[in-house]
Design a protein around this motif. Structure first.
Motif, PDB file in Angstrom:
ATOM      1  N   SER A  11       0.631  -1.342   0.101  1.00  0.00           N
ATOM      2  CA  SER A  11      -0.138  -0.192   0.014  1.00  0.00           C
ATOM      3  C   SER A  11       0.722   1.242   0.049  1.00  0.00           C
ATOM      4  N   ASP A  59      -3.231  -2.652   2.878  1.00  0.00           N
ATOM      5  CA  ASP A  59      -4.195  -2.019   3.785  1.00  0.00           C
ATOM      6  C   ASP A  59      -5.430  -3.008   3.635  1.00  0.00           C
ATOM      7  N   ASN A  63      -9.532  -0.038   6.796  1.00  0.00           N
ATOM      8  CA  ASN A  63      -8.273  -0.176   7.402  1.00  0.00           C
ATOM      9  C   ASN A  63      -8.012   0.888   8.765  1.00  0.00           C
ATOM     10  N   LYS A  64      -8.689   1.980   8.599  1.00  0.00           N
ATOM     11  CA  LYS A  64      -8.409   3.082   9.550  1.00  0.00           C
ATOM     12  C   LYS A  64      -9.454   2.513  10.843  1.00  0.00           C
ATOM     13  N   GLU A 110      -4.232  -1.466   9.049  1.00  0.00           N
ATOM     14  CA  GLU A 110      -3.434  -0.884   8.023  1.00  0.00           C
ATOM     15  C   GLU A 110      -2.260  -1.950   7.950  1.00  0.00           C
ATOM     16  N   ALA A 111      -1.628  -1.601   6.437  1.00  0.00           N
ATOM     17  CA  ALA A 111      -0.427  -2.827   6.206  1.00  0.00           C
ATOM     18  C   ALA A 111       0.565  -2.695   7.334  1.00  0.00           C
TER      19      ALA A 111
END
Length: 198
Positions: A11, A59, A63-64, A110-111
Motif C-alpha cells: 500500500s 491495507d 483499515n483505519k 493498515e498494512a
C-alpha cells in the motif's frame, strides 16, 4: 541456507508511486502510474535481494477502523483515496497472484499493523527479515535480524544504529518518540511544545 523473508509495504509503494509518477495510462485511458511503480519496485527487490520468501502486504478493508476507535481524528485531514488508485491497488493484488507472490490484507487494520504481526510471527523462524517501506513507524521493529529496506534510496538498509542516527532514538523508543513529538502525516498532534530537538 540463510532464510530471508521480504515483507513489502504494498500500500505504501502504491501511494508513493501514484503521486510520484505522472501521466501513465493504458490504451483504454485507465491510470497505470501507481501499478507501474509498484511492479517495477517489486521486481527490482526480488532481483536485488533474492529472498527465500516474499509477501506483499496491503491495507485491509476499513483499515483505519482500529486506530480511529483509539483516536477519532486519526488521518481525518486526508482526502479520500482516489478511485483510480483503488483500481490500481486491485490490479497490484492481481499482479502478485500471477507472479506467485502471496498477499495479506487484514480487515480493520493498515498494512503496517499486519507487517508488525508478520515480523513477530516469523522472528524465530527465519534468519533475516527485510521490511521494504518508507514508513518511519516500522523503525520500532528493527533489531539484530530485522532491517528496514528503502528501495527509493538505493536499497538503503536501516539497522538499529541507522535508526538512532535518523531519529535520535533507538528502535525501542520510536513509539514513545512519535507519541511525544506527534506525526503530521497521521494527524497525531503529540505534546504541545515538544519536537525532535526539544
Amino acid at each position: 541456507m540463510t532464510i530471508k523473508l521480504l515483507l513489502i509495504d504494498a500500500s505504501g509503494f502504491l501511494y508513493r508511486a501514484y503521486f510520484a509518477i505522472q501521466g501513465l495510462s493504458s490504451r483504454q485511458g485507465e491510470a497505470t502510474n501507481a501499478l507501474f511503480g509498484f511492479i517495477r519496485s517489486t521486481l527490482k527487490l526480488k532481483q536485488d535481494f533474492q529472498p527465500t520468501y516474499v509477501v506483499a502486504i496491503f491495507d485491509g478493508p476499513s483499515n483505519k477502523e482500529s486506530r480511529s476507535r483509539l483516536y477519532a481524528d486519526y488521518k481525518k485531514h486526508r482526502p479520500p483515496t482516489p478511485p483510480d488508485l483503488i483500481q490500481q491497488m486491485l490490479e497490484a493484488e492481481r499482479f502478485c497472484k500471477l507472479m506467485g507472490i502471496p498477499t495479506l490484507a487484514c480487515s480493520g487494520v493498515e498494512a503496517d499493523d499486519t507487517i508488525a504481526s508478520c515480523v513477530r510471527w516469523a522472528h524465530d523462524k527465519v534468519e533475516s527479515i527485510y521490511i521494504s517501506t518508507q514508513d518511519k513507524d516500522l523503525a520500532q521493529l528493527v533489531d539484530n535480524k530485522t532491517l528496514l529496506l528503502n528501495p527509493h534510496k538505493d536499497n538503503l538498509l536501516i539497522d538499529a544504529q541507522k535508526v538512532t542516527e535518523l531519529y535520535g532514538v533507538p528502535p525501542s523508543q520510536i513509539a514513545d518518540f512519535l507519541a511525544i513529538v506527534g506525526d503530521a502525516s497521521d494527524n497525531i498532534p503529540g505534546i504541545s511544545g515538544f519536537g525532535p530537538k526539544t
